[in-house]
Motif scaffolding. Structure first.
Motif, PDB file in Angstrom:
ATOM      1  N   GLU A   1     -36.989  -9.350  -9.012  1.00 38.69           N
ATOM      2  CA  GLU A   1     -36.501  -9.281  -9.591  1.00 38.69           C
ATOM      3  C   GLU A   1     -37.402  -9.922 -10.754  1.00 38.69           C
ATOM      4  OE1 GLU A   1     -34.277  -7.402 -11.979  1.00 38.69           O
ATOM      5  OE2 GLU A   1     -33.371  -7.046 -10.275  1.00 38.69           O
TER       6      GLU A   1
ATOM      7  N   ALA B   1     -29.840  -7.422 -10.937  1.00 39.45           N
ATOM      8  CA  ALA B   1     -29.936  -8.260 -10.007  1.00 39.45           C
ATOM      9  C   ALA B   1     -27.765  -9.577 -10.414  1.00 39.45           C
ATOM     10  CB  ALA B   1     -29.942  -9.717  -9.394  1.00 39.45           C
TER      11      ALA B   1
ATOM     12  N   ARG C   1     -24.080  -7.767  -8.735  1.00 41.83           N
ATOM     13  CA  ARG C   1     -23.078  -8.714  -8.126  1.00 41.83           C
ATOM     14  C   ARG C   1     -21.873  -8.013  -8.976  1.00 41.83           C
ATOM     15  NH1 ARG C   1     -24.449 -13.934 -10.298  1.00 41.83           N
ATOM     16  NH2 ARG C   1     -22.855 -13.830 -11.350  1.00 41.83           N
TER      17      ARG C   1
END
Length: 192
Positions: A38, A77, A81
Motif C-alpha cells: 500500500e 489491506a 482483512r
C-alpha cells in the motif's frame, strides 16, 4: 567503469531487484498472491471495485464465504482483512453475526457499512448482492466528492498567485497611466 554504469548500479542498489516495487506476499484461499504494498495515498476507488467484485460473485450464485474470499484478493489491506476473516469464519460454520463482527479499530466507514449490511442481510434474509452494489456506488460517489473538493482547492490555490502577480501589473500598466493622463489634462485645463 563508466559514469552511466555507476549510476545504474547505484539506482539498482537503492531501488532493489524488483525496480522499487515492494511486494506483499499473502495467502488467500490457500493460494499465494503477490500484491504491491500500500502506498501513502491509497486508490480511492479500490473499495468500490472490491464491492463490485463481491456483488458480482454473490449475483452469480457463489456462497458468501467464497465470494468474500474472491473479493479479498483485490481489496485494499483493511477491507481484505475483513473479507478474509469473514470468509474463513463462514467456511468454518460460524454465524453471520460473528463472522461479520468488528475486528478492530483501523476501519473506514465503507468497511463498517459492509459489515453492518452483511449482518443485517443474514438476519433479515435480504439479498446481500444488491446492498453491496449500492455500497459500491456510494463509495464511488464519495471518492468523486473528495476528488472534486481537491480540484476546487487547487483552483483556488492556483488563482491566488495569479491574482497577486497580475493585479499589480494591471494597476500599474492599465489604471495608473489613465489616471495620470486624466490628472495631467485636468491640471493643464486650469481648474486651479
Amino acid at each position: 567503469m563508466s559514469v552511466s554504469a555507476t549510476l545504474l548500479a547505484l539506482a539498482l542498489l537503492l531501488t532493489g531487484r524488483d525496480g522499487g516495487a515492494r511486494l506483499a506476499r499473502m495467502r488467500v484461499a490457500g493460494r499465494r498472491i503477490d500484491r504491491p504494498l500500500e502506498r501513502a495515498q491509497a486508490d480511492p476507488l479500490a473499495a468500490a471495485s472490491t464491492f463490485d467484485v463481491f456483488a458480482a460473485c454473490l449475483s452469480s450464485g457463489m456462497a458468501v464465504s467464497a465470494a468474500a474470499s474472491a473479493a479479498a484478493a483485490s481489496a485494499p489491506a483493511g477491507l481484505a482483512r475483513i473479507l478474509t476473516r469473514a470468509a474463513d469464519m463462514l467456511a468454518l460454520g460460524a454465524d453471520a453475526a460473528t463472522a461479520w463482527s468488528d475486528p478492530g479499530p483501523p476501519l473506514d466507514d465503507h468497511a463498517r457499512a459492509l459489515m453492518r449490511l452483511a449482518r443485517r442481510s443474514a438476519e433479515s434474509g435480504t439479498a446481500l448482492a444488491q446492498g453491496v452494489a449500492e455500497l459500491a456506488a456510494e463509495s464511488r460517489s464519495d471518492a468523486a466528492d473528495v476528488v472534486r473538493g481537491a480540484a476546487e482547492r487547487a483552483a483556488v490555490l492556483i488563482a491566488a498567485p495569479l491574482g497577486v502577480c497580475y493585479l499589480p501589473a494591471f494597476l500599474c500598466l492599465g489604471i495608473v497611466p489613465v489616471v495620470v493622463g486624466l490628472a495631467g489634462d485636468v491640471l493643464q485645463s486650469g481648474l486651479w
